[in-house]
Design a protein around this motif. Structure first.
Motif, PDB file in Angstrom:
ATOM      1  N   HIS A 193       8.131  14.305   8.137  1.00  0.00           N
ATOM      2  CA  HIS A 193       7.884  13.864   9.524  1.00  0.00           C
ATOM      3  C   HIS A 193       8.242  12.395   9.680  1.00  0.00           C
ATOM      4  N   ALA A 194       7.851  11.614   8.686  1.00  0.00           N
ATOM      5  CA  ALA A 194       8.109  10.176   8.765  1.00  0.00           C
ATOM      6  C   ALA A 194       9.608   9.887   8.747  1.00  0.00           C
ATOM      7  N   TYR A 195      10.354  10.731   8.066  1.00  0.00           N
ATOM      8  CA  TYR A 195      11.807  10.535   7.975  1.00  0.00           C
ATOM      9  C   TYR A 195      12.431  10.566   9.376  1.00  0.00           C
ATOM     10  N   THR A 196      12.150  11.610  10.126  1.00  0.00           N
ATOM     11  CA  THR A 196      12.722  11.722  11.473  1.00  0.00           C
ATOM     12  C   THR A 196      12.217  10.596  12.373  1.00  0.00           C
ATOM     13  N   THR A 197      10.935  10.272  12.258  1.00  0.00           N
ATOM     14  CA  THR A 197      10.358   9.269  13.157  1.00  0.00           C
ATOM     15  C   THR A 197      10.899   7.872  12.859  1.00  0.00           C
ATOM     16  N   VAL A 198      11.100   7.551  11.600  1.00  0.00           N
ATOM     17  CA  VAL A 198      11.692   6.246  11.256  1.00  0.00           C
ATOM     18  C   VAL A 198      13.140   6.194  11.752  1.00  0.00           C
TER      19      VAL A 198
ATOM     20  N   LEU B  79      -0.477   6.468  11.115  1.00  0.00           N
ATOM     21  CA  LEU B  79       0.719   6.382  10.254  1.00  0.00           C
ATOM     22  C   LEU B  79       1.865   5.724  11.012  1.00  0.00           C
ATOM     23  N   TRP B  80       2.046   6.089  12.272  1.00  0.00           N
ATOM     24  CA  TRP B  80       3.162   5.471  13.026  1.00  0.00           C
ATOM     25  C   TRP B  80       2.932   3.972  13.173  1.00  0.00           C
TER      26      TRP B  80
ATOM     27  N   ILE C 117       2.783  13.339  -2.892  1.00  0.00           N
ATOM     28  CA  ILE C 117       3.229  11.999  -2.477  1.00  0.00           C
ATOM     29  C   ILE C 117       3.083  11.838  -0.968  1.00  0.00           C
ATOM     30  N   LYS C 118       2.287  10.879  -0.566  1.00  0.00           N
ATOM     31  CA  LYS C 118       2.115  10.592   0.853  1.00  0.00           C
ATOM     32  C   LYS C 118       2.951   9.360   1.206  1.00  0.00           C
TER      33      LYS C 118
ATOM     34  N   HIS D  15       1.285   2.106  11.039  1.00  0.00           N
ATOM     35  CA  HIS D  15       1.496   1.563   9.702  1.00  0.00           C
ATOM     36  C   HIS D  15       2.991   1.390   9.409  1.00  0.00           C
ATOM     37  N   LEU D  16       3.793   2.353   9.863  1.00  0.00           N
ATOM     38  CA  LEU D  16       5.230   2.299   9.570  1.00  0.00           C
ATOM     39  C   LEU D  16       5.995   1.461  10.605  1.00  0.00           C
ATOM     40  N   ASP D  17       5.270   0.767  11.464  1.00  0.00           N
ATOM     41  CA  ASP D  17       5.904  -0.141  12.420  1.00  0.00           C
ATOM     42  C   ASP D  17       6.778   0.600  13.437  1.00  0.00           C
ATOM     43  N   ILE D  18       6.338   1.799  13.819  1.00  0.00           N
ATOM     44  CA  ILE D  18       7.093   2.592  14.795  1.00  0.00           C
ATOM     45  C   ILE D  18       6.752   2.075  16.195  1.00  0.00           C
ATOM     46  N   LYS D  19       7.785   1.733  16.948  1.00  0.00           N
ATOM     47  CA  LYS D  19       7.577   1.190  18.291  1.00  0.00           C
ATOM     48  C   LYS D  19       7.883   2.262  19.335  1.00  0.00           C
ATOM     49  N   ASN D  20       7.068   3.324  19.360  1.00  0.00           N
ATOM     50  CA  ASN D  20       7.285   4.331  20.389  1.00  0.00           C
ATOM     51  C   ASN D  20       6.701   3.846  21.714  1.00  0.00           C
TER      52      ASN D  20
END
Ligand code: ME8
Length: 537
Positions: A31-36, A91-92, A322-323, A94-99
């Motif tokens: 999920h994180a792959y697509t969102t990043v 999580l978003w 692995i998270k 944390h990963l610096d996602i700017k949605n």
């Protein structure tokens, strides 16, 4: 659907979406792959000065969520609320996602509009009542064709299995409402033909075209055997099929039937990012739904490949524990954002390994990029008291660096901004980083520094100005991928005082030589990529 590219904030937005993810469990690396990827793409377009809208969210209806909630002894809504608040949104962040928005399919702004959309299709005779019996995979929330199933072995001997989930399908028999999807085959094929970039990559496009050519069946769009969904407005014994409900998020989140101006400025999406497991929903069902309503179609459906573990698609059941947070705590958030896009060609499958991540981190991030930044700042400190000296245009070596930057900007802009070739774009930037390292090695400023004549000092100034100005360009180009590190570099170059905020720098100007003026205060800030700790086994 090209965006305007203008600085002003009116006009059309460059609109990118991720899938809305099922909340039956916490997000994983896939999920994180697509969102990043979507975050890097939209940050790139923001850096171009475009108006952007980046949407993500959660898919909360359907049997899968209902069963998970039941198994945990809570209501589906309680389950979804908990997962969204405790796992997905954090999580978003944390990963610096700017949605720009986060849509949940249980929100009233969504459910009301879904009912209106479906009612409208019913009124237009696009929906009829019929019966269906067939194998259904709850993991996919999809009826399967018999030819798509695998024969079970071992504990599943004698059963038919879903080819994706490797779990038994259930035979469902229902009296449902059907959408006349079969009528849209020729129109869809004509659209694919007229818009070769509509489905990316090419292999995904071919798969969809072949599937549609075989003929489409009408689509069951309601369920009556459970009630966790949006009620069918004219027959409340049924709920709307979770995929119809989910796909509509791309319209309801941007003002469909509610805010005409927002809708006009945003819809349809320029890019729907999806995993290839859900390509058909986005490249067949979704455009057919829009055609049925006379709404415009998205610019592109781009499928990323699968992150694999031990030769299998990474999923909740084979994560090997692995998270995303396990990786960010070891490598840092920026390196995490960079790694998957750098290591895997977008659209292809790829495997993750600690060894590969560690090796690339050390050689490309810490040695090539981090060391360059700290060496240059240290030398400006040592030889010029931390004030960026004035350079001259120098000779062929300096010209090569200037050309190298211009080339990196053009290539990265085309590859990341247009082609969604994140790997190619990142490589173009890192090739330039390597070039600047080579330039310093060849020029040997530590030797030139020993020549205290005015000519010697001028030559030293030119080398360090050239390297610092090159880093200015690198900071801008890498900002969409690694925003925290780029900011550190920007601060270390003293660029803020002279050029303003990093976010306000435009891609188009990044290759214009000489923007960083002499006289800025250069400081050797924190190490960009610290040496890795020994991994805990
Ligand atoms: O399908 N590799 O949600 P979902 C790469 N709710 N990407 C992966 C991946 C992997 N191993 N695993 C997951 C749904 N993904 C629906 C979507 S949209 C209207 C509704 C990513 O929680 C990839 O983008 O199963 C994939 O399509 C998505 O997560 C599926 O998430």
């Amino acid at each position: 659907m090209a965006a305007t590219g203008s600085e002003e904030q009116g006009g059309r937005a460059y609109y990118v979406t991720t899938p809305i993810y099922y909340v039956n469990d916490a997000p994983h690396l896939g999920h994180a792959y697509t969102t990043v990827a979507g975050d890097v793409l939209t940050r790139w377009h923001r850096q171009r000065g475009e108006k952007v809208w980046y949407l993500t969210g959660t898919d909360e209806h359907g049997q899968k969520i209902m069963r998970t909630a039941e198994a945990n002894g809570v209501t589906p809504q309680e389950w979804a609320d908990k997962l969204v608040d405790e796992a997905w949104r954090p999580l978003w962040e944390h990963l610096d996602i700017k949605n720009d928005d986060f849509i949940r399919t249980t929100e009233k702004r969504h459910t009301d509009r879904v009912q209106e959309f479906v009612q409208d299709l019913f009124d237009k005779d696009e929906i009829y009542k019929g019966g269906y019996e067939g194998p259904y995979c709850v993991g996919c929330e999809e009826y399967k064709l018999p030819g798509e199933l695998l024969d079970g072995e071992g504990e599943f001997a004698g059963l038919k299995l879903c080819a994706i989930h490797k779990t038994p399908v259930e035979i469902l028999k229902e009296e449902n409402y059907f959408f006349k999807l079969s009528e849209y085959g020729p129109k869809l094929l004509a659209h694919y033909e007229a818009n070769p970039g509509f489905i990316q990559p090419e292999s995904a496009r071919n798969e969809v075209v072949n599937f549609v050519r075989q003929g489409l069946q009408d689509l069951s769009i309601s369920r009556s055997t459970f009630d966790w969904g949006v009620p069918v407005p004219w027959d409340e014994k049924h709920v709307i099929y979770v995929w119809i409900d989910a796909l509509l998020n791309y319209a309801t989140a941007v003002g469909y039937n509610e805010n005409p101006q927002k809708f006009e400025e945003t819809f349809p999406a320029d890019v729907h990012l999806v995993g290839k497991d859900i390509l058909r929903f986005h490249a067949i069902i979704w455009p057919a739904m829009l055609m049925a309503q006379g709404l415009p179609l998205p610019g592109k459906v781009a499928a990323n490949g699968w992150l694999m573990v031990g030769g299998e698609k990474m999923s909740k059941s084979n994560l090997t524990g692995i998270k995303p947070q396990d990786l960010t705590s070891h490598f840092g958030v920026d390196a995490y954002r960079w790694y998957f896009l750098r290591a895997i060609a977008f659209g292809q499958d790829g495997s993750f390994s600690w060894e590969d991540f560690s090796a690339r981190y050390t050689s490309e991030l810490a040695n090539d990029y981090g060391n360059l930044a700290s060496r240059v700042a240290a030398m400006v400190g040592k030889y010029f008291g931390g004030t960026l000296p004035e350079g001259t245009s120098g000779g062929a070596a300096e010209q090569a660096v200037r050309d190298g930057l211009a080339k990196a900007v053009t290539e990265a802009d085309r590859k990341i901004g247009e082609e969604l070739d994140f790997q190619g774009g990142i490589l173009a930037i890192f090739d330039f980083v390597k070039q600047v390292n080579g330039y310093i090695t060849e020029q040997e400023p530590w030797k030139v520094a020993k020549d205290t004549s005015p000519e010697g000092q001028a030559a030293l100034a030119t080398i360090l100005y050239t390297a610092s100005e090159a880093l200015r360009g690198v900071a801008v180009l890498l900002n969409p991928v690694m925003p925290e590190t780029s900011q550190k570099l920007w601060d270390s170059l003293g660029a803020d005082a002279a050029l303003g905020a990093l976010a306000d720098q435009r891609v188009a100007d990044a290759g214009t030589w000489g923007r960083l003026p002499a006289g800025t205060t250069v400081t050797k800030g924190a190490v960009l990529f610290p040496r890795l700790e020994e991994k805990q086994a």
